[in-house]
Design a protein around this motif. Structure first.
Motif, mmCIF file in Angstrom:
data_model
loop_
_atom_site.group_PDB
_atom_site.id
_atom_site.type_symbol
_atom_site.label_atom_id
_atom_site.label_comp_id
_atom_site.label_asym_id
_atom_site.label_seq_id
_atom_site.Cartn_x
_atom_site.Cartn_y
_atom_site.Cartn_z
ATOM 1 N N PRO A 72 -29.816 9.075 19.224
ATOM 2 C CA PRO A 72 -29.231 7.889 19.963
ATOM 3 C C PRO A 72 -28.018 8.097 20.615
ATOM 4 N N MET A 73 -27.776 7.901 21.772
ATOM 5 C CA MET A 73 -26.519 8.333 22.365
ATOM 6 C C MET A 73 -25.545 7.170 22.466
ATOM 7 N N GLY A 74 -24.296 7.582 22.087
ATOM 8 C CA GLY A 74 -23.235 6.176 21.991
ATOM 9 C C GLY A 74 -22.284 6.481 22.970
ATOM 10 N N ILE A 75 -21.175 5.614 23.113
ATOM 11 C CA ILE A 75 -20.304 5.628 24.225
ATOM 12 C C ILE A 75 -18.984 5.930 23.475
ATOM 13 N N ASP A 76 -18.002 5.973 24.543
ATOM 14 C CA ASP A 76 -16.647 6.154 23.857
ATOM 15 C C ASP A 76 -16.045 4.688 23.659
ATOM 16 N N ALA A 77 -16.348 4.143 22.487
ATOM 17 C CA ALA A 77 -16.211 2.784 22.159
ATOM 18 C C ALA A 77 -14.683 2.341 22.210
ATOM 19 N N ALA A 78 -14.089 3.181 21.308
ATOM 20 C CA ALA A 78 -12.532 3.086 21.128
ATOM 21 C C ALA A 78 -11.868 2.847 22.557
ATOM 22 N N THR A 79 -12.062 3.886 23.593
ATOM 23 C CA THR A 79 -11.255 3.645 24.770
ATOM 24 C C THR A 79 -11.691 2.517 25.466
ATOM 25 N N ILE A 80 -13.094 1.976 25.487
ATOM 26 C CA ILE A 80 -13.377 0.927 26.320
ATOM 27 C C ILE A 80 -12.815 -0.355 25.410
ATOM 28 N N GLU A 81 -12.784 -0.457 24.267
ATOM 29 C CA GLU A 81 -12.376 -1.318 23.619
ATOM 30 C C GLU A 81 -10.598 -1.609 23.888
ATOM 31 N N ARG A 82 -9.934 -0.443 23.800
ATOM 32 C CA ARG A 82 -8.563 -0.640 24.221
ATOM 33 C C ARG A 82 -8.282 -0.838 25.553
ATOM 34 N N THR A 83 -9.148 -0.301 26.647
ATOM 35 C CA THR A 83 -8.848 -0.893 27.995
ATOM 36 C C THR A 83 -9.378 -2.259 28.137
ATOM 37 N N ALA A 84 -10.252 -2.945 27.497
ATOM 38 C CA ALA A 84 -10.751 -4.331 27.580
ATOM 39 C C ALA A 84 -9.551 -5.131 26.979
ATOM 40 N N ASP A 85 -8.930 -4.694 25.982
ATOM 41 C CA ASP A 85 -8.092 -5.512 25.088
ATOM 42 C C ASP A 85 -6.511 -5.522 25.795
ATOM 43 N N SER A 86 -6.345 -4.551 26.853
ATOM 44 C CA SER A 86 -5.036 -4.498 27.499
ATOM 45 C C SER A 86 -5.270 -5.192 28.667
ATOM 46 N N VAL A 87 -6.219 -5.850 29.180
ATOM 47 C CA VAL A 87 -6.138 -6.244 30.583
ATOM 48 C C VAL A 87 -5.188 -7.647 30.713
ATOM 49 N N SER A 88 -4.862 -7.640 31.817
ATOM 50 C CA SER A 88 -3.597 -8.671 32.002
ATOM 51 C C SER A 88 -3.992 -10.097 31.512
ATOM 52 N N PRO A 89 -2.956 -10.888 31.107
ATOM 53 C CA PRO A 89 -3.429 -12.313 30.682
ATOM 54 C C PRO A 89 -4.088 -13.102 31.758
ATOM 55 N N SER A 90 -3.633 -12.824 33.232
ATOM 56 C CA SER A 90 -4.237 -13.693 34.104
ATOM 57 C C SER A 90 -5.342 -12.744 34.991
ATOM 58 N N PHE A 91 -6.079 -12.081 34.387
ATOM 59 C CA PHE A 91 -7.043 -11.111 35.083
ATOM 60 C C PHE A 91 -8.081 -11.995 35.708
ATOM 61 N N TRP A 92 -8.795 -12.757 34.547
ATOM 62 C CA TRP A 92 -9.876 -13.597 35.001
ATOM 63 C C TRP A 92 -9.571 -14.649 36.241
ATOM 64 N N SER A 93 -8.446 -15.213 36.153
ATOM 65 C CA SER A 93 -8.021 -15.938 37.208
ATOM 66 C C SER A 93 -7.825 -15.306 38.799
ATOM 67 N N GLU A 94 -7.400 -14.101 38.638
ATOM 68 C CA GLU A 94 -7.131 -13.266 39.751
ATOM 69 C C GLU A 94 -8.523 -12.815 40.358
ATOM 70 N N PHE A 95 -9.239 -12.226 39.332
ATOM 71 C CA PHE A 95 -10.637 -11.753 39.706
ATOM 72 C C PHE A 95 -11.685 -12.840 40.163
ATOM 73 N N ALA A 96 -11.630 -13.826 39.820
ATOM 74 C CA ALA A 96 -12.229 -15.158 40.202
ATOM 75 C C ALA A 96 -11.958 -15.425 41.656
ATOM 76 N N ARG A 97 -10.399 -15.441 42.013
ATOM 77 C CA ARG A 97 -10.067 -15.825 43.263
ATOM 78 C C ARG A 97 -10.422 -14.820 44.281
ATOM 79 N N GLU A 98 -10.427 -13.375 43.727
ATOM 80 C CA GLU A 98 -10.523 -12.380 44.562
ATOM 81 C C GLU A 98 -12.080 -12.511 44.982
ATOM 82 N N HIS A 99 -12.952 -12.855 44.025
ATOM 83 C CA HIS A 99 -14.608 -12.629 44.276
ATOM 84 C C HIS A 99 -15.116 -14.137 44.725
ATOM 85 N N GLY A 100 -14.309 -15.042 44.670
ATOM 86 C CA GLY A 100 -14.946 -16.351 45.170
ATOM 87 C C GLY A 100 -15.569 -17.157 44.182
#
Length: 524
Positions: free
Chosen positions: A269-297
């Motif tokens: 069963p194939m896996g993913i590069d879990a550590a890299t994905i986790e690290r990237t998700a954990d480092s997203v900007s604190p304001s990411f969700w607000s900015e993403f919501a505004r950009e995509h309406g």
């Protein structure tokens, strides 16, 4: 020449990961898709320069850092417009650009070869056949002839690279014939390994293929043939048993003796590069969700379910939209309270079936938005623009539920990527290596995120391992699927955390490096 970013192995793997190759063994990877391509780019002054593109994810991105450690040769179709300009007379170039750690051997294909081998037999015959869509197959003789021809071309190049200590690793359904061709001419000590990344169908489906016997014969040139789960192994053995009279199938040991050669058939069963994905998700900007919501309406304060897919008829996107439409219809209280975000990547658009699917998805989105949308809210946000790794993993992180509704899927790595990005489900005191961004999310400018819920089709290979702690959906049962979506977005935090914690432990322990270790240990 400029290059794209190359992170290599994840930080916690980089220093201690060693591929389990045999003594003096050299690795040859054979894939349709190449790990790097060269393109032309017009500079500010109108001059052309050559840039290097590297796939953002998937198998090639996972194998590239491993190849950098073991050297060896990677053989693939050279599809970049500037690829020829940077290769030598033998079609080789050293990769990656900044290190020159291994050899990339490019194979040049004509437009007719690409049309017949790739868009034709690979994706109008093998892909639908293996996913149970016999009615979508197009058994054109010209496709088969091109497929044979390209497999022969790859086999000749592999022969040129092969030594008595070579381990040749074929990737996927593009090369079903090449293993037998290589096995007939390679030194006896050469080890041939093949991983089939998609479903292997049952006999009642596979028997419809006019070239069934030749395909099986080609794959049985391998010493080891891998599939994602045991059921696909069993299906393959059944097909061999029914189709090849001279084959001896040992179901107890998962071995086939045929034409004087033994092939082991095992699941990995194939896996993913879990550590890299986790690290990237954990480092997203604190304001990411607000900015993403505004950009995509969309209103980030609503519950948000997400889907991330290639536009492929196996992914069950239309079935998912039907279930969401049913939910908003039967439970009007969710209108304005639940937003669905569909990230879609166009795929194989030269094939009519894919063109039709793209149109059907867009039509469904328009219908639902016209039916339920208001001036302040639209139920479906459709994104077909490219997202950076940070944006995609931020979307994973803040999505309250991930809907994976494939009607047939060999594994489905998106489900595992979503799980890996759920960093807010971790106990920060017990995981000091995780960032501190989310430890005080209740105040200041920090976004609010909770544990997400995975809704997973029982038709995916991933369901074998993740189904116990995900919510299971039958994509064809629209009513029940709608109820499952509602269950996901109303689940209390304690249950969310319990389910996602178990999922995260499994995904982290069975990542892409564990997968490769298991495969290469089986070659020894």
């Amino acid at each position: 020449m400029t290059t794209s970013n190359n992170d290599g192995l994840p930080d916690d793997t980089e220093d201690d990961y060693t591929l389990s190759l045999g003594e003096n063994q050299t690795l040859i990877i054979v894939s349709n898709r190449q790990p790097y391509s060269h393109q032309y780019e017009t500079g500010d002054e109108g001059n052309k320069k050559i840039t290097v593109d590297r796939p953002a994810g998937g198998l090639t991105a996972g194998l590239d850092p491993v190849m950098q450690r073991v050297s060896g040769t990677w053989i693939a179709w050279g599809d970049g417009e500037a690829d020829r300009d940077v290769t030598d007379k033998d079609g080789t170039v050293q990769m990656p650009p900044e290190e020159n750690a291994y050899t990339l051997r490019r194979i040049w294909l004509s437009e007719d070869e690409v049309e017949g081998y790739y868009y034709g037999y690979s994706n109008r015959v093998l892909w639908p056949l293996c996913h149970g869509g016999i009615w979508k197959t197009e058994f054109a003789e010209r496709y088969w002839q091109r497929y044979r021809q390209v497999n022969e071309t790859f086999a000749k190049v592999i022969d040129e690279q092969t030594t008595p200590t070579s381990l040749v690793w074929f990737q996927d359904y593009h090369f079903a014939l090449a293993p037998r061709l290589v096995q007939e001419s390679a030194p006896e000590s050469t080890f041939l390994l093949h991983f089939w990344h998609i479903v292997w169908p049952g006999w009642d489906t596979f028997r419809a293929c006019p070239q069934a016997k030749t395909l099986l014969d080609g794959l049985l040139g391998n010493d080891l043939l891998g599939f994602h789960i045991d059921r696909y192994c069993e299906n393959f053995l059944d097909c061999v048993d029914k189709e090849l009279e001279d084959a001896f199938v040992d179901y107890d040991d998962n071995r086939v003796r045929y034409d004087g050669h033994t092939t082991r058939v095992e699941s990995f069963p194939m896996g993913i590069d879990a550590a890299t994905i986790e690290r990237t998700a954990d480092s997203v900007s604190p304001s990411f969700w607000s900015e993403f919501a505004r950009e995509h309406g969309f209103d980030r304060e609503t519950q948000v379910a997400i889907g991330v897919d290639r536009l492929d008829y196996t992914k069950g996107i239309v079935e998912r939209l039907d279930a969401l439409e049913r939910l908003w219809e039967m439970n009007p209280e969710w209108q304005g309270e639940l937003t669905y975000i569909q990230k879609a990547d166009k795929s194989r658009s030269r094939i009519p079936e894919y063109q039709n699917l793209q149109q059907n998805v867009e039509t469904a989105v328009e219908r639902i938005n016209d039916r339920f949308g208001t001036d302040d809210w639209q139920p479906v946000v459709y994104i077909d623009d490219w997202l950076t790794d940070e944006e995609l993993r931020g979307l994973y992180r803040y999505g309250d539920a991930m809907l994976v509704s494939a009607v047939r899927d060999g594994m489905n790595l998106v489900a595992k990527e979503y799980v890996a990005a759920q960093v807010d489900c971790d106990d920060r005191d017990q995981n000091p290596n995780l960032g501190e961004d989310c430890s005080e999310q209740s105040g200041n400018d920090m976004e609010s995120a909770i544990c997400g819920v995975l809704v997973l089709s029982d038709q995916t290979g991933a369901h074998e391992a993740l189904g116990e702690h995900a919510l299971t959906a039958n994509p064809y049962d629209t009513e029940a699927f709608a109820e499952t979506i509602e269950q996901a977005v109303t689940m209390d935090d304690a249950e969310r955390r319990e389910r996602m914690t178990a999922l995260r432990e499994h995904v982290a322990s069975n990542d892409i490096y564990a997968w490769m270790d298991d495969i290469f240990e089986a070659t020894q």
